[in-house]
Scaffold this motif. Structure first.
Motif, PDB file in Angstrom:
ATOM      1  N   ASP A  14       0.827  -1.205   0.000  1.00  0.00           N
ATOM      2  CA  ASP A  14       0.000   0.000   0.000  1.00  0.00           C
ATOM      3  C   ASP A  14       0.866   1.261   0.000  1.00  0.00           C
ATOM      4  OD1 ASP A  14      -2.238  -1.598   0.137  1.00  0.00           O
ATOM      5  OD2 ASP A  14      -2.361  -1.496   2.333  1.00  0.00           O
ATOM      6  N   ALA A  15       0.384   2.307  -0.655  1.00  0.00           N
ATOM      7  CA  ALA A  15       0.953   3.663  -0.570  1.00  0.00           C
ATOM      8  C   ALA A  15       2.477   3.656  -0.627  1.00  0.00           C
ATOM      9  CB  ALA A  15       0.476   4.342   0.716  1.00  0.00           C
ATOM     10  N   ILE A  16       3.016   3.130  -1.694  1.00  0.00           N
ATOM     11  CA  ILE A  16       4.477   3.018  -1.817  1.00  0.00           C
ATOM     12  C   ILE A  16       5.103   4.410  -1.733  1.00  0.00           C
ATOM     13  CG2 ILE A  16       6.356   2.175  -3.256  1.00  0.00           C
ATOM     14  CD1 ILE A  16       4.204   0.461  -4.715  1.00  0.00           C
ATOM     15  N   PRO A  17       5.947   4.674  -0.748  1.00  0.00           N
ATOM     16  CA  PRO A  17       6.476   6.031  -0.550  1.00  0.00           C
ATOM     17  C   PRO A  17       7.728   6.314  -1.370  1.00  0.00           C
ATOM     18  CG  PRO A  17       7.173   4.628   1.256  1.00  0.00           C
ATOM     19  CD  PRO A  17       6.319   3.765   0.357  1.00  0.00           C
ATOM     20  N   GLU A  18       7.940   7.593  -1.602  1.00  0.00           N
ATOM     21  CA  GLU A  18       9.152   8.019  -2.307  1.00  0.00           C
ATOM     22  C   GLU A  18      10.394   7.790  -1.483  1.00  0.00           C
ATOM     23  OE1 GLU A  18      12.566  10.360  -2.492  1.00  0.00           O
ATOM     24  OE2 GLU A  18      10.966  10.921  -1.103  1.00  0.00           O
ATOM     25  N   ASP A  19      10.337   8.090  -0.180  1.00  0.00           N
ATOM     26  CA  ASP A  19      11.572   8.173   0.600  1.00  0.00           C
ATOM     27  C   ASP A  19      12.389   6.887   0.578  1.00  0.00           C
ATOM     28  OD1 ASP A  19       9.861   6.738   2.265  1.00  0.00           O
ATOM     29  OD2 ASP A  19       9.874   8.238   3.876  1.00  0.00           O
ATOM     30  N   VAL A  20      11.737   5.726   0.641  1.00  0.00           N
ATOM     31  CA  VAL A  20      12.526   4.497   0.686  1.00  0.00           C
ATOM     32  C   VAL A  20      13.269   4.254  -0.627  1.00  0.00           C
ATOM     33  CG1 VAL A  20      10.980   3.476   2.381  1.00  0.00           C
ATOM     34  CG2 VAL A  20      10.640   2.965  -0.040  1.00  0.00           C
ATOM     35  N   THR A  48       7.673  22.139  -9.544  1.00  0.00           N
ATOM     36  CA  THR A  48       7.933  20.779 -10.007  1.00  0.00           C
ATOM     37  C   THR A  48       8.720  20.005  -8.962  1.00  0.00           C
ATOM     38  OG1 THR A  48       9.962  21.487 -11.124  1.00  0.00           O
ATOM     39  CG2 THR A  48       7.943  21.449 -12.439  1.00  0.00           C
ATOM     40  N   GLY A  49       8.597  18.664  -9.037  1.00  0.00           N
ATOM     41  CA  GLY A  49       9.315  17.785  -8.127  1.00  0.00           C
ATOM     42  C   GLY A  49       8.641  16.438  -8.088  1.00  0.00           C
ATOM     43  N   VAL A  50       8.623  15.827  -6.910  1.00  0.00           N
ATOM     44  CA  VAL A  50       7.952  14.545  -6.729  1.00  0.00           C
ATOM     45  C   VAL A  50       6.980  14.647  -5.568  1.00  0.00           C
ATOM     46  CG1 VAL A  50       9.833  13.154  -7.681  1.00  0.00           C
ATOM     47  CG2 VAL A  50       9.815  13.694  -5.239  1.00  0.00           C
ATOM     48  N   SER A  51       6.030  13.730  -5.548  1.00  0.00           N
ATOM     49  CA  SER A  51       5.050  13.669  -4.477  1.00  0.00           C
ATOM     50  C   SER A  51       5.512  12.682  -3.412  1.00  0.00           C
ATOM     51  CB  SER A  51       3.690  13.253  -5.025  1.00  0.00           C
ATOM     52  OG  SER A  51       2.688  13.349  -4.032  1.00  0.00           O
ATOM     53  N   PHE A  52       4.721  12.558  -2.324  1.00  0.00           N
ATOM     54  CA  PHE A  52       5.075  11.624  -1.252  1.00  0.00           C
ATOM     55  C   PHE A  52       4.922  10.182  -1.718  1.00  0.00           C
ATOM     56  CE2 PHE A  52       4.291   8.893   2.342  1.00  0.00           C
ATOM     57  CZ  PHE A  52       5.230   9.306   3.279  1.00  0.00           C
ATOM     58  N   SER A  53       3.835   9.926  -2.423  1.00  0.00           N
ATOM     59  CA  SER A  53       3.574   8.575  -2.935  1.00  0.00           C
ATOM     60  C   SER A  53       2.694   8.691  -4.163  1.00  0.00           C
ATOM     61  CB  SER A  53       2.883   7.707  -1.874  1.00  0.00           C
ATOM     62  OG  SER A  53       1.532   8.121  -1.699  1.00  0.00           O
ATOM     63  N   ALA A  54       2.450   7.564  -4.797  1.00  0.00           N
ATOM     64  CA  ALA A  54       1.608   7.573  -5.990  1.00  0.00           C
ATOM     65  C   ALA A  54       0.137   7.719  -5.650  1.00  0.00           C
ATOM     66  CB  ALA A  54       1.832   6.293  -6.789  1.00  0.00           C
ATOM     67  N   ASP A  80      -1.325  10.268  -4.189  1.00  0.00           N
ATOM     68  CA  ASP A  80      -1.754  11.626  -4.496  1.00  0.00           C
ATOM     69  C   ASP A  80      -0.595  12.341  -5.195  1.00  0.00           C
ATOM     70  OD1 ASP A  80      -2.612  14.231  -4.620  1.00  0.00           O
ATOM     71  OD2 ASP A  80      -3.076  14.442  -2.483  1.00  0.00           O
ATOM     72  N   THR A  81      -0.743  12.554  -6.495  1.00  0.00           N
ATOM     73  CA  THR A  81       0.302  13.236  -7.260  1.00  0.00           C
ATOM     74  C   THR A  81      -0.191  14.597  -7.752  1.00  0.00           C
ATOM     75  OG1 THR A  81      -0.376  12.054  -9.260  1.00  0.00           O
ATOM     76  CG2 THR A  81       1.455  11.117  -7.989  1.00  0.00           C
ATOM     77  N   THR A  82      -1.017  15.235  -6.922  1.00  0.00           N
ATOM     78  CA  THR A  82      -1.513  16.567  -7.294  1.00  0.00           C
ATOM     79  C   THR A  82      -0.595  17.684  -6.816  1.00  0.00           C
ATOM     80  OG1 THR A  82      -2.827  16.806  -5.266  1.00  0.00           O
ATOM     81  CG2 THR A  82      -3.886  15.737  -7.162  1.00  0.00           C
ATOM     82  N   GLY A  83       0.297  17.384  -5.889  1.00  0.00           N
ATOM     83  CA  GLY A  83       1.152  18.433  -5.341  1.00  0.00           C
ATOM     84  C   GLY A  83       2.579  17.955  -5.150  1.00  0.00           C
ATOM     85  N   VAL A  84       3.502  18.911  -5.073  1.00  0.00           N
ATOM     86  CA  VAL A  84       4.922  18.614  -4.883  1.00  0.00           C
ATOM     87  C   VAL A  84       5.212  18.483  -3.389  1.00  0.00           C
ATOM     88  CG1 VAL A  84       7.285  19.391  -5.259  1.00  0.00           C
ATOM     89  CG2 VAL A  84       5.510  19.886  -6.970  1.00  0.00           C
ATOM     90  N   TRP A  85       5.851  17.397  -3.010  1.00  0.00           N
ATOM     91  CA  TRP A  85       6.387  17.222  -1.658  1.00  0.00           C
ATOM     92  C   TRP A  85       7.843  17.660  -1.729  1.00  0.00           C
ATOM     93  CZ3 TRP A  85       8.675  12.310   0.773  1.00  0.00           C
ATOM     94  CH2 TRP A  85       8.841  12.480   2.159  1.00  0.00           C
ATOM     95  N   GLY A 113      -2.996  20.067   2.051  1.00  0.00           N
ATOM     96  CA  GLY A 113      -3.770  18.832   2.019  1.00  0.00           C
ATOM     97  C   GLY A 113      -3.213  17.733   1.152  1.00  0.00           C
ATOM     98  N   LEU A 114      -1.921  17.750   0.838  1.00  0.00           N
ATOM     99  CA  LEU A 114      -1.328  16.676   0.039  1.00  0.00           C
ATOM    100  C   LEU A 114      -1.393  15.375   0.833  1.00  0.00           C
ATOM    101  CD1 LEU A 114       0.255  15.822  -2.521  1.00  0.00           C
ATOM    102  CD2 LEU A 114       2.354  16.350  -1.247  1.00  0.00           C
ATOM    103  N   ASP A 115      -2.055  14.374   0.277  1.00  0.00           N
ATOM    104  CA  ASP A 115      -2.327  13.119   0.982  1.00  0.00           C
ATOM    105  C   ASP A 115      -1.155  12.151   0.821  1.00  0.00           C
ATOM    106  OD1 ASP A 115      -3.409  10.890   2.184  1.00  0.00           O
ATOM    107  OD2 ASP A 115      -5.240  10.870   0.982  1.00  0.00           O
ATOM    108  N   THR A 116      -0.660  11.623   1.942  1.00  0.00           N
ATOM    109  CA  THR A 116       0.445  10.664   1.886  1.00  0.00           C
ATOM    110  C   THR A 116      -0.035   9.262   1.548  1.00  0.00           C
ATOM    111  OG1 THR A 116       0.300  10.069   4.230  1.00  0.00           O
ATOM    112  CG2 THR A 116       1.657  11.990   3.656  1.00  0.00           C
ATOM    113  N   GLY A 117      -1.310   8.995   1.770  1.00  0.00           N
ATOM    114  CA  GLY A 117      -1.812   7.636   1.612  1.00  0.00           C
ATOM    115  C   GLY A 117      -1.561   6.790   2.846  1.00  0.00           C
TER     116      GLY A 117
END
Length: 766
Positions: free
Chosen positions: A630-636, A668-674, A676-681, A733-737
């Motif tokens: 679930d909610a595969i994160p960018e950080d790892v 521009t950039g990347v989001s926290f996870s896939a 919610d890709t509406t905003g830049v983390w 309100g950027l959702d991490t999942g």
């Protein structure tokens, strides 16, 4: 003589006290244009000896020079007082500042105090110091106070002991030992490589010397070198016979004070000879700018000169007794620099220019040749570091226990949900990253703040109600420590989030490890060991692929720590953190056990690689075995590479860069996870920038440039920015999942990660 734009008008300079801020750290000092002063503290003695404005009593005139933008200083000293034993060992004494026989009402320690005060307030600047023993004991020169230097008596032919005159060797040893004592007492002030005896270093980059004094050379009364300073600048006659990359030195080496890279033809016998001095200055400037290798050589050009027939002020101004008969060197130089390439060969840089009575416009013109951009990376990172320091200082002063609010402004600002003071929590993870970032920045003021924040985390660890080495998820900054004893015993830190997460513990441990490496203070190593032992005792797991579980979460409704529940899932992120932390601990202690435990954590991480080897999964379920997809994160994805530098994780970095790419309202950039890709983390975007810099693979340069520009734009233009810090996300309100949301509020964690990435730092490695 009235002041002019080129002469005796320090206060009109606009360069200011922080002009080096926006120059990239990678710039070599030799590639810079640096205004300086000759006989920097000479304000007493009348026309024949005065070379600078102001009053040098206790070196007070240095404050005005520093504020105006002067960064290179020429100081001459006389030995006063003191004694040595027969071996020449220093016992006492000091250096008084002189111009010839005239005392300038200041001691060398006064000058050092002025330098230290300035650099503490302006840690991005650097100062160049040329020191010379002034006294030859001849003519109008001074005589060193060496009457107490002891030389053993020698017997004559009849066995009688005769007094022996003080030998030149004894004088040399005394001066040498005296200066050693000054260096010992002021070791914090100098760029270390420039004060290693008989190890004269090459010209350094600006980034290596910010916040420090660079000792260029120490010369004896006859010009001899004492063995300290920069290799190229040490000998007045150095490189005299060398060739330039574009040809020989030509005819501009007229005396022992004039080599390829240094011009100090100070003898100006009369007013008519000012024209010759102007020509020396011009020829030296032209040679530098015709040298294709000039950016690696420290060119020093003295505009000063004088004699009984042409006083220093006359050479600088062209005037004597109110009558101006010649163009002064200062006016000539400003005119020459202002002339375009259609008049003479273009000037690319000036090198170090040592002047008498410099004017504000001349200082500004010299500074203008430096590579300054509106938002150069170095300027941007200094603003980020300033944001972090100010956040730390918001609830306390330097030297005190204090922690910063993690989020400020916007959604987390005063009013509404969070009351009159806004959101107060100070997260351990954010503080740990902040420590690593400030240590990477490395100036005295940055390291001092990192130590203060580290001391606060140590205090929290040592004064926890359970006191077993744990550090909580967050604390409250105002106040950080209770003095009332109402909610906790007096001296207890105010706990915000009672949970004790394995990843947070590892981050705190990594911060302690970085602090120990930077300072050698054993308290930090002991704190790291306590954190590591807590992780091992409470999170080590043998189920499935081993590794470490999530720690303990507070599930109480009152959020008072009464509902601590063990988290039996295993996070890929936490195991990356533990693996990196234990590897550091193994390196610092030499204990193989920690290395083995690090390998265990990283072995678990490897089992989280997807079947296509493109990304890492989030971790496991509660059973410690079933993969959580679930909610595969960018950080790892990026952290795995940063922590191990293993090429196996290069693909996961690229997967994150593509799968989570975001453009939102021009950011521009990347989001926290896939999810919610509406905003830049922006913190995650900084992770990716750090990974690209660490990897430096073909094509990464373009990614580095794009992400750097994106982060600089966020710093300057994102919602609720202050122009210094970095907000958490491009919109609210950027959702991490994973049950959390990010907001466009200034965030210490995001700012610290940007600072680390921009400086090429990697918090997972020592």
């Amino acid at each position: 003589m009235m002041s002019t734009p080129s002469y005796e008008s320090l206060s009109s300079a606009k360069a200011g006290p922080d002009w080096m801020q926006s120059i990239p750290d990678s710039t070599n000092l030799a590639a810079m244009s640096i205004p300086g002063t000759h006989e920097s503290l000479s304000t007493f003695g009348g026309d024949s000896t005065q070379t600078q404005e102001g009053d040098s009593t206790q070196a007070g005139n240095l404050a005005d020079q520093l504020a105006a933008g002067i960064r290179a200083f020429d100081i001459r000293v006389r030995v006063v007082g003191g004694e040595t034993d027969p071996s020449g060992t220093y016992r006492a004494g000091s250096y008084a500042i002189h111009h010839g026989m005239v005392y300038q009402h200041a001691m060398l320690g006064d000058a050092f105090n002025q330098f230290r005060t300035f650099l503490r307030s302006h840690p991005d600047e650097t100062l160049l110091l040329h020191l010379k023993e002034e006294c030859t004991g001849q003519g109008v020169s001074c005589t060193d106070d060496l009457t107490d230097v002891v030389t053993p008596p020698e017997p004559d032919g009849d066995g009688n002991l005769l007094t022996v005159p003080i030998s030149d060797n004894a004088k040399f040893e005394y001066r040498e030992n005296l200066f050693k004592k000054y260096l010992e007492d002021n070791s914090d002030l100098f760029y270390p490589e420039s004060v290693v005896r008989d190890h004269q270093t090459v010209v350094p980059t600006l980034g290596a010397v910010r916040g420090k004094v660079v000792l260029t050379a120490v010369h004896g009364p006859g010009g001899g070198d004492f063995g300290w300073g920069l290799k190229q600048a040490a000998d007045l006659n150095a490189n005299k016979d060398d060739s330039l990359a574009g040809g020989s030195c030509g005819t501009n080496t007229d005396s022992a004070y004039h080599g390829c890279f240094l011009q100090d033809e100070y003898g100006v016998p009369n007013m008519m000879a000012i024209a010759s001095k102007r020509d020396y200055v011009r020829r030296h400037l032209d040679r530098q700018n015709s040298d294709p290798d000039q950016g690696k050589k420290l060119y020093i050009n003295y505009t000063s000169g004088g004699s009984s027939g042409a006083y220093p002020y006359s050479v600088a101004s062209g005037c004597a007794a109110g009558i101006c008969t010649s163009q002064g060197v200062n006016e000539f130089l400003l005119t020459y620099l202002n002339e375009g390439p259609d008049v003479h060969a273009p000037v690319v840089r000036t090198g170090v220019v040592m002047m008498d009575f410099p004017g504000g416009a001349l200082i500004d013109k010299i500074v203008s040749y430096n590579p300054v951009a509106t938002m150069a990376p170095s300027d941007s990172t200094r603003k980020a570091a300033g944001f972090l320091r100010n956040a730390i200082d918001q609830h306390g002063s330097p030297g005190s226990l204090r922690i910063p609010q993690s989020y400020t402004g916007g959604h987390f600002g005063p009013g509404g949900t969070f009351g009159d003071t806004g959101y107060q929590s100070s997260f351990t993870y954010d503080n740990a990253v902040t420590i690593a970032a400030l240590l990477k920045k490395g100036t005295e003021v940055d390291v001092s703040h990192a130590k203060d924040l580290g001391d606060s985390l140590l205090y929290a660890q040592d004064h926890d109600p359970v006191n077993d080495g744990r550090i909580r998820a967050s604390y409250l900054p105002d106040p950080f420590v209770t003095t009332l004893g109402r909610d906790y015993p007096v001296g207890t830190p105010y706990i915000g989030g009672w949970s004790v997460y394995t990843g947070n513990m590892a981050w705190a441990g990594m911060a302690f490890a970085h602090l120990y490496q930077a300072t050698g203070d054993s308290r930090y190593l002991e704190g790291a060991k306590r954190a590591a032992n807590w992780i091992q005792a409470n999170s080590a797991d043998t189920r499935g692929a081993g590794g470490y579980t999530g720690g303990y979460a507070d599930t109480s409704t009152k959020e008072d720590g009464s509902g601590m529940v063990q988290r039996t899932w295993k996070a890929t992120e936490h195991n990356i953190d533990v693996g990196a932390f234990f590897a550091m601990l193994g390196r610092l202690t030499g204990d193989q056990t920690w290395k083995d435990r690090s390998d265990n954590a990283f072995a678990f991480v490897k089992t989280m690689i997807s079947d296509d080897h493109n990304h890492l999964w989030t971790g496991t379920g509660l059973d410690g075995v079933t993969v959580n997809e679930d909610a595969i994160p960018e950080d790892v994805q990026t952290w795995a590479y940063l922590a191990t530098l293993d090429p196996a994780y290069a693909r996961t970095t690229d997967w994150a860069a593509g799968r989570m790419a975001v453009t939102d309202n021009g950011f521009t950039g990347v989001s926290f996870s896939a999810v919610d890709t509406t905003g830049v983390w922006f913190e995650g975007t900084a992770h990716l920038l750090a990974a690209y810099k660490a990897r430096n693979a073909p094509g990464d340069a373009a990614g580095i440039a794009a992400l750097t520009a994106a982060m600089e734009k966020a710093q300057a233009q994102a919602p609720h920015t202050d122009g210094k810090g970095i907000v958490a996300s491009s919109h609210d309100g950027l959702d991490t999942g994973q049950g959390d949301k990010y907001y466009a509020s200034l965030h210490t964690g995001a700012t610290a990660w940007y600072l680390l990435a921009a400086l090429g730092g990697n918090p997972f490695r020592l």
